[in-house]
Motif scaffolding. Structure first.
Motif, PDB file in Angstrom:
ATOM      1  N   GLY A  12      11.951  10.254  -6.778  1.00  0.00           N
ATOM      2  CA  GLY A  12      10.705   9.626  -6.298  1.00  0.00           C
ATOM      3  C   GLY A  12      10.025  10.609  -5.359  1.00  0.00           C
ATOM      4  O   GLY A  12      10.246  11.827  -5.447  1.00  0.00           O
ATOM      5  N   THR A  45       4.851   5.396  -7.224  1.00  0.00           N
ATOM      6  CA  THR A  45       5.030   4.018  -6.737  1.00  0.00           C
ATOM      7  C   THR A  45       3.731   3.514  -6.103  1.00  0.00           C
ATOM      8  O   THR A  45       3.379   2.343  -6.227  1.00  0.00           O
ATOM      9  CB  THR A  45       6.178   3.979  -5.696  1.00  0.00           C
ATOM     10  OG1 THR A  45       7.310   4.630  -6.256  1.00  0.00           O
ATOM     11  CG2 THR A  45       6.549   2.566  -5.323  1.00  0.00           C
ATOM     12  N   LEU A  48       1.384   1.649  -8.425  1.00  0.00           N
ATOM     13  CA  LEU A  48       1.930   0.598  -9.299  1.00  0.00           C
ATOM     14  C   LEU A  48       1.114  -0.692  -9.286  1.00  0.00           C
ATOM     15  O   LEU A  48       1.142  -1.453 -10.249  1.00  0.00           O
ATOM     16  CB  LEU A  48       3.386   0.286  -8.914  1.00  0.00           C
ATOM     17  CG  LEU A  48       4.431   1.338  -9.305  1.00  0.00           C
ATOM     18  CD1 LEU A  48       5.814   0.914  -8.814  1.00  0.00           C
ATOM     19  CD2 LEU A  48       4.465   1.570 -10.818  1.00  0.00           C
ATOM     20  N   SER A 127       7.659  -2.997  -8.505  1.00  0.00           N
ATOM     21  CA  SER A 127       8.665  -2.062  -7.996  1.00  0.00           C
ATOM     22  C   SER A 127       8.790  -0.782  -8.795  1.00  0.00           C
ATOM     23  O   SER A 127       9.180   0.243  -8.255  1.00  0.00           O
ATOM     24  CB  SER A 127      10.050  -2.703  -7.999  1.00  0.00           C
ATOM     25  OG  SER A 127      10.000  -4.041  -7.681  1.00  0.00           O
ATOM     26  N   ASN A 128       8.524  -0.851 -10.088  1.00  0.00           N
ATOM     27  CA  ASN A 128       8.673   0.345 -10.923  1.00  0.00           C
ATOM     28  C   ASN A 128       7.826   0.159 -12.182  1.00  0.00           C
ATOM     29  O   ASN A 128       7.153  -0.868 -12.330  1.00  0.00           O
ATOM     30  CB  ASN A 128      10.158   0.591 -11.269  1.00  0.00           C
ATOM     31  CG  ASN A 128      10.821  -0.649 -11.833  1.00  0.00           C
ATOM     32  OD1 ASN A 128      10.270  -1.317 -12.704  1.00  0.00           O
ATOM     33  ND2 ASN A 128      11.996  -0.988 -11.332  1.00  0.00           N
TER      34      ASN A 128
END
Ligand code: FAD
Ligand code: NAD
Length: 405
Positions: A12, A45, A48, A127-128
Protein backbone atom coordinates in the motif's frame (compact mmCIF):
# COMPACT_ATOMS: atom_id res chain seq x y z
CA UNK A 1 29.29 -12.68 2.99
CA UNK A 2 25.56 -13.39 3.21
CA UNK A 3 23.43 -10.41 2.22
CA UNK A 4 20.82 -9.28 4.76
CA UNK A 5 17.24 -9.96 3.72
CA UNK A 6 14.70 -7.14 4.00
CA UNK A 7 11.06 -8.22 3.83
CA UNK A 8 8.25 -5.70 3.35
CA UNK A 9 4.71 -6.88 4.02
CA UNK A 10 2.06 -4.90 2.14
CA UNK A 11 2.33 -2.81 -1.03
CA UNK A 12 0.00 0.00 0.00
CA UNK A 13 1.18 3.57 0.54
CA UNK A 14 3.63 2.74 3.32
CA UNK A 15 5.04 -0.53 1.96
CA UNK A 16 5.41 0.55 -1.66
CA UNK A 17 7.02 3.84 -0.62
CA UNK A 18 9.51 1.84 1.50
CA UNK A 19 10.28 -0.46 -1.44
CA UNK A 20 10.79 2.28 -4.05
CA UNK A 21 12.89 4.34 -1.60
CA UNK A 22 15.02 1.32 -0.65
CA UNK A 23 15.66 0.43 -4.29
CA UNK A 24 17.22 3.88 -4.71
CA UNK A 25 19.17 3.81 -1.44
CA UNK A 26 20.53 0.26 -1.38
CA UNK A 27 22.89 -1.39 -3.87
CA UNK A 28 22.13 -4.78 -5.42
CA UNK A 29 25.05 -6.34 -3.51
CA UNK A 30 24.08 -4.84 -0.18
CA UNK A 31 20.77 -6.58 0.51
CA UNK A 32 17.99 -8.78 -0.82
CA UNK A 33 14.67 -6.94 -0.80
CA UNK A 34 11.39 -8.86 -0.93
CA UNK A 35 7.99 -7.18 -1.22
CA UNK A 36 4.94 -9.30 -0.33
CA UNK A 37 1.38 -8.31 -1.21
CA UNK A 38 -1.83 -10.32 -1.51
CA UNK A 39 -2.67 -8.85 -4.93
CA UNK A 40 -0.35 -8.22 -7.87
CA UNK A 41 -1.64 -4.64 -7.88
CA UNK A 42 -1.49 -1.61 -5.60
CA UNK A 43 -4.73 0.29 -5.10
CA UNK A 44 -5.14 3.92 -4.16
CA UNK A 45 -7.11 3.52 -0.94
CA UNK A 46 -7.69 7.27 -0.99
CA UNK A 47 -9.72 6.94 -4.22
CA UNK A 48 -11.90 4.03 -3.11
CA UNK A 49 -14.93 6.21 -2.32
CA UNK A 50 -15.06 6.99 -6.04
CA UNK A 51 -14.92 3.33 -7.10
CA UNK A 52 -17.52 2.52 -4.43
CA UNK A 53 -20.01 5.08 -5.70
CA UNK A 54 -19.28 4.20 -9.31
CA UNK A 55 -17.97 7.61 -10.35
CA UNK A 56 -14.56 6.09 -11.22
CA UNK A 57 -13.99 2.58 -12.58
CA UNK A 58 -12.12 0.33 -10.14
CA UNK A 59 -9.38 -0.30 -12.72
CA UNK A 60 -8.53 3.39 -12.57
CA UNK A 61 -7.67 3.14 -8.87
CA UNK A 62 -5.14 0.32 -9.21
CA UNK A 63 -1.88 -0.43 -11.00
CA UNK A 64 0.55 -3.34 -11.34
CA UNK A 65 3.16 -3.46 -8.57
CA UNK A 66 5.77 -4.92 -10.95
CA UNK A 67 5.47 -1.77 -13.12
CA UNK A 68 6.78 0.52 -10.37
CA UNK A 69 9.49 -1.54 -8.69
CA UNK A 70 13.02 -2.14 -9.98
CA UNK A 71 12.84 -5.89 -10.52
CA UNK A 72 16.62 -6.18 -10.44
CA UNK A 73 16.57 -5.00 -6.86
CA UNK A 74 13.17 -5.92 -5.44
CA UNK A 75 11.65 -9.39 -5.64
CA UNK A 76 7.86 -9.29 -5.65
CA UNK A 77 5.99 -12.19 -4.03
CA UNK A 78 2.23 -12.34 -4.49
CA UNK A 79 0.97 -14.05 -1.35
CA UNK A 80 -1.08 -13.37 1.77
CA UNK A 81 0.67 -12.90 5.09
CA UNK A 82 -0.88 -14.99 7.87
CA UNK A 83 1.32 -14.43 10.91
CA UNK A 84 4.68 -13.02 11.97
CA UNK A 85 6.94 -15.13 14.15
CA UNK A 86 9.19 -12.38 15.52
CA UNK A 87 11.28 -14.66 17.72
CA UNK A 88 12.26 -16.89 14.78
CA UNK A 89 12.38 -13.91 12.35
CA UNK A 90 9.94 -15.63 10.03
CA UNK A 91 6.71 -14.71 8.26
CA UNK A 92 4.09 -17.36 7.58
CA UNK A 93 2.43 -16.75 4.24
CA UNK A 94 -0.53 -18.67 2.85
CA UNK A 95 1.60 -20.49 0.26
CA UNK A 96 5.06 -20.46 1.86
CA UNK A 97 7.25 -19.11 4.65
CA UNK A 98 9.88 -16.42 4.45
CA UNK A 99 12.81 -15.61 6.77
CA UNK A 100 14.02 -12.08 7.30
CA UNK A 101 16.80 -10.04 8.85
CA UNK A 102 14.73 -6.84 8.70
CA UNK A 103 10.95 -6.74 8.52
CA UNK A 104 8.59 -3.90 7.64
CA UNK A 105 4.93 -4.51 8.44
CA UNK A 106 2.81 -2.20 6.29
CA UNK A 107 -0.41 -4.18 6.02
CA UNK A 108 -2.79 -1.25 6.45
CA UNK A 109 -5.97 -1.24 8.49
CA UNK A 110 -9.31 -2.99 8.71
CA UNK A 111 -12.80 -1.75 9.36
CA UNK A 112 -13.58 -1.23 13.06
CA UNK A 113 -17.13 -2.35 13.85
CA UNK A 114 -16.89 -1.96 17.66
CA UNK A 115 -18.76 -5.28 18.04
CA UNK A 116 -22.01 -3.71 16.75
CA UNK A 117 -24.41 -6.50 15.90
CA UNK A 118 -24.97 -7.30 12.22
CA UNK A 119 -22.44 -4.87 10.73
CA UNK A 120 -19.98 -7.53 9.58
CA UNK A 121 -22.78 -9.55 7.99
CA UNK A 122 -25.01 -6.90 6.39
CA UNK A 123 -23.11 -3.62 5.95
CA UNK A 124 -20.82 -2.76 3.06
CA UNK A 125 -17.33 -1.34 3.60
CA UNK A 126 -14.97 0.90 1.64
CA UNK A 127 -11.72 -0.96 2.29
CA UNK A 128 -10.26 -2.35 -0.92
CA UNK A 129 -11.01 -2.93 -4.61
CA UNK A 130 -13.19 -5.97 -3.92
CA UNK A 131 -15.38 -4.27 -1.32
CA UNK A 132 -15.73 -1.12 -3.45
CA UNK A 133 -16.72 -3.10 -6.53
CA UNK A 134 -19.27 -5.07 -4.49
CA UNK A 135 -20.80 -1.90 -3.02
CA UNK A 136 -21.10 -0.21 -6.42
CA UNK A 137 -22.69 -3.32 -7.91
CA UNK A 138 -25.09 -3.67 -4.97
CA UNK A 139 -26.38 -0.10 -5.32
CA UNK A 140 -26.86 -0.62 -9.05
CA UNK A 141 -28.67 -3.89 -8.37
CA UNK A 142 -31.10 -2.11 -6.02
CA UNK A 143 -31.89 0.48 -8.70
CA UNK A 144 -32.18 -2.19 -11.41
CA UNK A 145 -34.52 -4.31 -9.27
CA UNK A 146 -36.83 -1.47 -8.15
CA UNK A 147 -38.84 -1.31 -11.36
CA UNK A 148 -38.91 -5.10 -11.75
CA UNK A 149 -41.19 -5.50 -8.72
CA UNK A 150 -44.92 -4.95 -9.00
CA UNK A 151 -45.10 -4.11 -5.33
CA UNK A 152 -42.51 -1.31 -5.25
CA UNK A 153 -40.20 -1.31 -2.22
CA UNK A 154 -39.01 2.28 -1.78
CA UNK A 155 -36.50 1.18 0.88
CA UNK A 156 -34.47 -0.40 -1.93
CA UNK A 157 -33.59 3.16 -2.87
CA UNK A 158 -32.53 4.16 0.66
CA UNK A 159 -28.81 4.29 1.31
CA UNK A 160 -27.50 4.74 4.85
CA UNK A 161 -23.93 5.85 5.48
CA UNK A 162 -22.65 5.16 8.99
CA UNK A 163 -20.07 7.72 10.10
CA UNK A 164 -19.52 11.30 8.94
CA UNK A 165 -15.72 11.14 9.17
CA UNK A 166 -13.67 11.86 6.07
CA UNK A 167 -14.48 8.50 4.45
CA UNK A 168 -18.24 8.88 4.96
CA UNK A 169 -18.29 12.47 3.71
CA UNK A 170 -16.13 11.76 0.64
CA UNK A 171 -18.35 8.80 -0.27
CA UNK A 172 -21.49 10.96 0.12
CA UNK A 173 -19.95 13.55 -2.21
CA UNK A 174 -19.50 10.94 -4.94
CA UNK A 175 -22.84 9.26 -4.25
CA UNK A 176 -24.81 12.49 -4.60
CA UNK A 177 -23.20 12.99 -8.01
CA UNK A 178 -23.89 9.38 -9.04
CA UNK A 179 -27.53 9.09 -7.92
CA UNK A 180 -29.00 11.41 -10.61
CA UNK A 181 -27.14 9.31 -13.22
CA UNK A 182 -28.50 6.08 -11.71
CA UNK A 183 -32.05 7.51 -11.67
CA UNK A 184 -31.72 8.38 -15.35
CA UNK A 185 -30.14 5.02 -16.23
CA UNK A 186 -32.76 2.92 -14.39
CA UNK A 187 -35.86 5.16 -14.88
CA UNK A 188 -36.22 5.83 -11.18
CA UNK A 189 -37.86 8.97 -9.73
CA UNK A 190 -35.10 10.96 -7.98
CA UNK A 191 -37.50 11.92 -5.17
CA UNK A 192 -37.86 8.26 -4.19
CA UNK A 193 -34.15 8.03 -3.32
CA UNK A 194 -33.10 8.64 0.28
CA UNK A 195 -29.52 9.19 1.40
CA UNK A 196 -29.09 9.27 5.17
CA UNK A 197 -25.85 9.83 7.06
CA UNK A 198 -25.77 8.75 10.70
CA UNK A 199 -23.05 10.26 12.92
CA UNK A 200 -22.63 9.46 16.60
CA UNK A 201 -20.63 12.61 17.46
CA UNK A 202 -22.37 16.00 17.91
CA UNK A 203 -20.98 17.19 14.55
CA UNK A 204 -20.02 16.06 11.07
CA UNK A 205 -16.21 15.67 10.65
CA UNK A 206 -15.49 15.94 14.39
CA UNK A 207 -12.42 18.07 15.07
CA UNK A 208 -12.28 19.70 11.62
CA UNK A 209 -12.66 23.42 10.95
CA UNK A 210 -16.33 24.33 11.79
CA UNK A 211 -16.69 26.82 8.91
CA UNK A 212 -15.59 24.16 6.40
CA UNK A 213 -17.81 21.56 8.07
CA UNK A 214 -20.83 23.90 7.66
CA UNK A 215 -19.96 24.34 3.98
CA UNK A 216 -19.75 20.56 3.46
CA UNK A 217 -23.03 19.90 5.28
CA UNK A 218 -24.97 22.54 3.35
CA UNK A 219 -23.57 21.37 -0.01
CA UNK A 220 -24.46 17.75 0.71
CA UNK A 221 -27.90 18.64 2.12
CA UNK A 222 -28.58 20.65 -1.03
CA UNK A 223 -27.86 17.49 -3.02
CA UNK A 224 -30.29 15.45 -0.93
CA UNK A 225 -28.39 14.07 2.06
CA UNK A 226 -30.23 13.90 5.40
CA UNK A 227 -27.88 14.05 8.39
CA UNK A 228 -28.75 12.39 11.72
CA UNK A 229 -26.19 13.90 14.07
CA UNK A 230 -25.54 12.79 17.65
CA UNK A 231 -27.14 9.52 16.61
CA UNK A 232 -25.39 6.15 16.76
CA UNK A 233 -25.93 3.01 14.73
CA UNK A 234 -26.79 0.28 17.24
CA UNK A 235 -27.50 -2.68 14.99
CA UNK A 236 -27.56 -3.64 11.34
CA UNK A 237 -30.04 -6.14 9.92
CA UNK A 238 -30.85 -7.44 6.42
CA UNK A 239 -33.62 -4.78 6.33
CA UNK A 240 -31.60 -1.76 7.48
CA UNK A 241 -30.36 -0.35 10.78
CA UNK A 242 -31.41 0.56 14.30
CA UNK A 243 -30.23 3.95 15.53
CA UNK A 244 -30.50 5.79 18.83
CA UNK A 245 -29.95 9.35 19.98
CA UNK A 246 -28.48 9.40 23.50
CA UNK A 247 -30.45 7.17 25.82
CA UNK A 248 -33.52 7.05 23.53
CA UNK A 249 -35.00 3.71 22.52
CA UNK A 250 -33.47 2.49 19.23
CA UNK A 251 -35.61 3.08 16.14
CA UNK A 252 -35.47 1.29 12.82
CA UNK A 253 -34.52 2.83 9.49
CA UNK A 254 -35.22 0.52 6.58
CA UNK A 255 -32.59 0.66 3.86
CA UNK A 256 -31.51 -1.54 0.96
CA UNK A 257 -27.89 -0.42 1.36
CA UNK A 258 -25.97 0.23 4.56
CA UNK A 259 -22.39 1.48 4.28
CA UNK A 260 -20.18 1.34 7.36
CA UNK A 261 -17.54 4.07 7.20
CA UNK A 262 -17.12 4.69 10.89
CA UNK A 263 -13.54 3.89 11.68
CA UNK A 264 -10.47 1.76 11.16
CA UNK A 265 -8.24 -0.46 13.28
CA UNK A 266 -4.90 -2.13 12.58
CA UNK A 267 -4.54 -5.31 10.53
CA UNK A 268 -5.68 -8.41 12.45
CA UNK A 269 -2.26 -10.04 11.84
CA UNK A 270 -0.83 -7.65 14.43
CA UNK A 271 -2.85 -9.15 17.27
CA UNK A 272 -2.59 -12.68 15.85
CA UNK A 273 1.21 -12.33 15.96
CA UNK A 274 1.20 -11.38 19.64
CA UNK A 275 2.18 -7.69 19.39
CA UNK A 276 1.05 -5.42 22.18
CA UNK A 277 -1.51 -3.25 20.42
CA UNK A 278 -4.35 -0.77 20.82
CA UNK A 279 -7.16 -1.54 18.39
CA UNK A 280 -4.67 -3.51 16.31
CA UNK A 281 -2.14 -0.68 16.16
CA UNK A 282 1.36 -0.93 17.65
CA UNK A 283 2.87 2.09 19.37
CA UNK A 284 6.22 2.42 17.62
CA UNK A 285 9.42 4.19 18.64
CA UNK A 286 10.42 7.46 17.00
CA UNK A 287 12.62 5.54 14.53
CA UNK A 288 9.48 3.49 13.66
CA UNK A 289 10.78 0.26 15.23
CA UNK A 290 8.74 -1.91 17.54
CA UNK A 291 9.94 -1.54 21.15
CA UNK A 292 12.32 -4.39 21.95
CA UNK A 293 12.90 -5.41 18.31
CA UNK A 294 15.86 -3.77 16.55
CA UNK A 295 15.02 -5.27 13.17
CA UNK A 296 11.25 -4.79 13.04
CA UNK A 297 9.40 -1.74 11.73
CA UNK A 298 5.65 -1.11 11.63
CA UNK A 299 4.32 1.77 9.54
CA UNK A 300 1.00 3.08 8.23
CA UNK A 301 -2.43 2.20 9.59
CA UNK A 302 -1.12 -0.70 11.71
CA UNK A 303 1.17 1.63 13.63
CA UNK A 304 0.46 4.20 16.26
CA UNK A 305 2.70 7.26 16.35
CA UNK A 306 2.17 9.79 19.10
CA UNK A 307 1.85 13.51 18.41
CA UNK A 308 3.68 14.80 21.46
CA UNK A 309 2.17 18.29 21.19
CA UNK A 310 -1.25 16.91 22.13
CA UNK A 311 -0.15 13.53 23.50
CA UNK A 312 -2.51 11.71 21.13
CA UNK A 313 -1.81 9.45 18.13
CA UNK A 314 -1.66 10.96 14.67
CA UNK A 315 -4.70 9.90 12.61
CA UNK A 316 -4.03 7.02 10.23
CA UNK A 317 -3.51 8.68 6.82
CA UNK A 318 -1.81 7.97 3.51
CA UNK A 319 0.15 11.17 3.92
CA UNK A 320 1.77 9.82 7.09
CA UNK A 321 2.14 6.24 5.78
CA UNK A 322 4.16 7.49 2.78
CA UNK A 323 6.40 9.71 4.88
CA UNK A 324 6.96 6.80 7.26
CA UNK A 325 7.93 4.63 4.28
CA UNK A 326 10.67 7.12 3.39
CA UNK A 327 12.03 7.27 6.95
CA UNK A 328 11.81 3.50 7.34
CA UNK A 329 13.83 2.94 4.12
CA UNK A 330 16.51 5.40 5.27
CA UNK A 331 16.75 3.67 8.65
CA UNK A 332 17.04 0.18 7.17
CA UNK A 333 19.75 1.40 4.77
CA UNK A 334 21.61 2.79 7.79
CA UNK A 335 21.23 -0.45 9.77
CA UNK A 336 22.59 -2.68 7.02
CA UNK A 337 25.64 -0.38 6.92
CA UNK A 338 26.04 -0.90 10.68
CA UNK A 339 25.14 2.69 11.51
CA UNK A 340 23.33 3.24 14.79
CA UNK A 341 22.22 6.84 14.33
CA UNK A 342 18.69 6.41 12.93
CA UNK A 343 16.31 9.13 11.68
CA UNK A 344 13.52 10.11 14.06
CA UNK A 345 10.20 10.27 12.21
CA UNK A 346 8.59 13.69 12.16
CA UNK A 347 5.35 13.99 10.18
CA UNK A 348 5.24 16.98 7.87
CA UNK A 349 1.49 17.57 7.63
CA UNK A 350 0.85 19.70 4.57
CA UNK A 351 -2.89 19.85 5.08
CA UNK A 352 -6.13 17.94 4.64
CA UNK A 353 -8.46 18.08 1.66
CA UNK A 354 -11.84 16.35 1.80
CA UNK A 355 -13.55 15.82 -1.51
CA UNK A 356 -17.29 16.48 -1.89
CA UNK A 357 -17.44 14.94 -5.36
CA UNK A 358 -15.44 15.54 -8.49
CA UNK A 359 -16.19 19.24 -8.61
CA UNK A 360 -16.27 20.32 -4.96
CA UNK A 361 -14.21 19.92 -1.79
CA UNK A 362 -13.12 21.53 1.45
CA UNK A 363 -9.61 21.72 2.80
CA UNK A 364 -6.88 23.35 4.78
CA UNK A 365 -3.61 23.45 2.84
CA UNK A 366 -0.50 25.03 4.39
CA UNK A 367 -2.86 26.65 6.91
CA UNK A 368 -5.11 28.20 4.23
CA UNK A 369 -8.81 27.30 4.06
CA UNK A 370 -10.19 26.28 0.66
CA UNK A 371 -13.66 25.41 -0.61
CA UNK A 372 -15.32 24.61 -3.96
CA UNK A 373 -13.40 24.37 -7.23
CA UNK A 374 -10.08 25.52 -5.72
CA UNK A 375 -10.23 22.79 -3.08
CA UNK A 376 -11.32 20.20 -5.70
CA UNK A 377 -8.32 21.22 -7.84
CA UNK A 378 -6.04 20.82 -4.82
CA UNK A 379 -7.48 17.34 -4.13
CA UNK A 380 -6.45 16.22 -7.63
CA UNK A 381 -2.99 17.71 -7.11
CA UNK A 382 -2.71 15.63 -3.91
CA UNK A 383 -3.91 12.49 -5.74
CA UNK A 384 -1.40 13.02 -8.58
CA UNK A 385 1.39 13.78 -6.12
CA UNK A 386 1.06 10.39 -4.44
CA UNK A 387 1.38 8.71 -7.86
CA UNK A 388 4.44 10.84 -8.61
CA UNK A 389 6.11 9.90 -5.32
CA UNK A 390 5.82 6.19 -6.11
CA UNK A 391 6.20 5.95 -9.87
CA UNK A 392 7.36 9.39 -11.09
CA UNK A 393 6.02 11.06 -14.25
CA UNK A 394 5.24 7.78 -16.12
CA UNK A 395 2.77 6.71 -13.40
CA UNK A 396 1.16 10.15 -13.28
CA UNK A 397 0.68 10.06 -17.06
CA UNK A 398 -0.81 6.56 -16.84
CA UNK A 399 -3.11 6.94 -13.84
CA UNK A 400 -3.25 10.65 -13.01
CA UNK A 401 -6.31 12.87 -12.76
CA UNK A 402 -6.14 15.55 -15.43
CA UNK A 403 -9.79 16.67 -15.45
CA UNK A 404 -8.73 19.47 -13.17
CA UNK A 405 -10.72 22.41 -14.51
P1 FAD B 1 -2.79 0.49 2.68
O1 FAD B 1 -2.50 1.60 1.74
O2 FAD B 1 -4.21 0.16 2.98
O3 FAD B 1 -2.05 -0.82 2.12
C1 FAD B 1 -2.08 -2.06 2.74
C2 FAD B 1 -1.63 -3.11 1.71
O4 FAD B 1 -1.46 -4.37 2.35
C3 FAD B 1 -2.64 -3.33 0.59
O5 FAD B 1 -1.97 -3.41 -0.65
C4 FAD B 1 -3.26 -4.68 0.94
O6 FAD B 1 -3.71 -5.40 -0.21
C5 FAD B 1 -2.09 -5.38 1.59
N1 FAD B 1 -2.46 -6.44 2.53
C6 FAD B 1 -3.39 -6.37 3.52
N2 FAD B 1 -3.42 -7.53 4.21
C7 FAD B 1 -2.50 -8.33 3.64
C8 FAD B 1 -2.04 -9.65 3.93
N3 FAD B 1 -2.55 -10.36 4.93
N4 FAD B 1 -1.06 -10.17 3.15
C9 FAD B 1 -0.53 -9.46 2.12
N5 FAD B 1 -0.92 -8.23 1.81
C10 FAD B 1 -1.88 -7.66 2.56
N6 FAD B 1 -5.49 9.46 3.79
C11 FAD B 1 -4.94 10.62 3.38
O7 FAD B 1 -3.84 10.98 3.83
N7 FAD B 1 -5.58 11.43 2.46
C12 FAD B 1 -6.75 11.09 1.90
O8 FAD B 1 -7.30 11.83 1.08
C13 FAD B 1 -7.35 9.86 2.29
N8 FAD B 1 -8.51 9.47 1.74
C14 FAD B 1 -9.05 8.25 2.06
C15 FAD B 1 -10.22 7.86 1.43
C16 FAD B 1 -10.80 6.63 1.75
C17 FAD B 1 -12.06 6.22 1.06
C18 FAD B 1 -10.20 5.80 2.73
C19 FAD B 1 -10.82 4.46 3.08
C20 FAD B 1 -9.03 6.20 3.38
C21 FAD B 1 -8.44 7.42 3.04
N9 FAD B 1 -7.25 7.85 3.65
C22 FAD B 1 -6.68 9.05 3.26
C23 FAD B 1 -6.55 7.00 4.63
C24 FAD B 1 -5.45 6.21 3.89
O9 FAD B 1 -5.98 5.56 2.76
C25 FAD B 1 -4.78 5.16 4.79
O10 FAD B 1 -4.32 5.80 5.95
C26 FAD B 1 -3.62 4.52 4.03
O11 FAD B 1 -4.09 3.76 2.96
C27 FAD B 1 -2.74 3.66 4.95
O12 FAD B 1 -1.66 3.18 4.24
P2 FAD B 1 -1.02 1.77 4.58
O13 FAD B 1 0.22 1.66 3.76
O14 FAD B 1 -0.92 1.59 6.04
O15 FAD B 1 -2.09 0.71 4.09
P1 NAD C 1 -12.96 8.19 11.41
O1 NAD C 1 -12.66 7.39 12.62
O2 NAD C 1 -12.15 9.38 11.14
O3 NAD C 1 -14.50 8.63 11.42
C1 NAD C 1 -15.51 7.73 11.78
C2 NAD C 1 -16.75 8.48 12.22
O4 NAD C 1 -17.75 7.53 12.55
C3 NAD C 1 -16.52 9.36 13.44
O5 NAD C 1 -17.00 10.66 13.17
C4 NAD C 1 -17.32 8.66 14.54
O6 NAD C 1 -17.90 9.57 15.47
C5 NAD C 1 -18.41 7.95 13.74
N1 NAD C 1 -18.99 6.77 14.41
C6 NAD C 1 -18.33 5.85 15.16
N2 NAD C 1 -19.21 4.93 15.61
C7 NAD C 1 -20.43 5.26 15.13
C8 NAD C 1 -21.73 4.68 15.25
N3 NAD C 1 -21.94 3.57 15.94
N4 NAD C 1 -22.76 5.28 14.61
C9 NAD C 1 -22.56 6.40 13.88
N5 NAD C 1 -21.35 7.00 13.75
C10 NAD C 1 -20.29 6.43 14.35
O7 NAD C 1 -12.89 7.14 10.18
P2 NAD C 1 -12.74 7.42 8.63
O8 NAD C 1 -13.59 8.54 8.18
O9 NAD C 1 -12.89 6.10 7.97
O10 NAD C 1 -11.22 7.87 8.50
C11 NAD C 1 -10.18 6.95 8.82
C12 NAD C 1 -8.83 7.64 8.64
O11 NAD C 1 -8.61 7.91 7.26
C13 NAD C 1 -8.74 8.97 9.36
O12 NAD C 1 -7.46 9.11 9.88
C14 NAD C 1 -8.96 9.99 8.28
O13 NAD C 1 -8.27 11.20 8.54
C15 NAD C 1 -8.38 9.28 7.06
N6 NAD C 1 -9.07 9.75 5.84
C16 NAD C 1 -8.65 10.94 5.33
C17 NAD C 1 -9.29 11.44 4.21
C18 NAD C 1 -8.84 12.76 3.64
O14 NAD C 1 -7.83 13.30 4.11
N7 NAD C 1 -9.52 13.30 2.64
C19 NAD C 1 -10.37 10.74 3.65
C20 NAD C 1 -10.78 9.53 4.22
C21 NAD C 1 -10.12 9.05 5.34
Amino acid sequence: MRKPKIVILGAGYGGLMTAVSLQKLVGQNEADIVLVNKNDYHYETTWLHEASAGTLHHDRVRYEIRDVIDRNKVEFVQDTAVQVNKEEKKVILEKSEINYDYLVIALGGESETFGIKGLKEYAFGISNVNSSRQLREHIEYQFATYNMEEDKKDERLSIVVGGAGFTGIEFLGELTNRVPELCHEYDVDFHKVKIICVEAAPTVLPGFDPELVNYAVSQLERKGVEFLIGTAIKECTPEGIFVAKGEDEPREIKAGTVVWAAGVRGNSIIEKSGFEAMRGRVKVEKDLRVPGFDNLFIIGDSSLFINEEINRPYPPTAQIAMQQGQTCAKNIAALIRNKTDLDQFKPDIKGTVCSLGEDDAIGVVYGKKLTGAKAAFMKKVVDNRSLFMIGGVPLVLKKGKFNIF
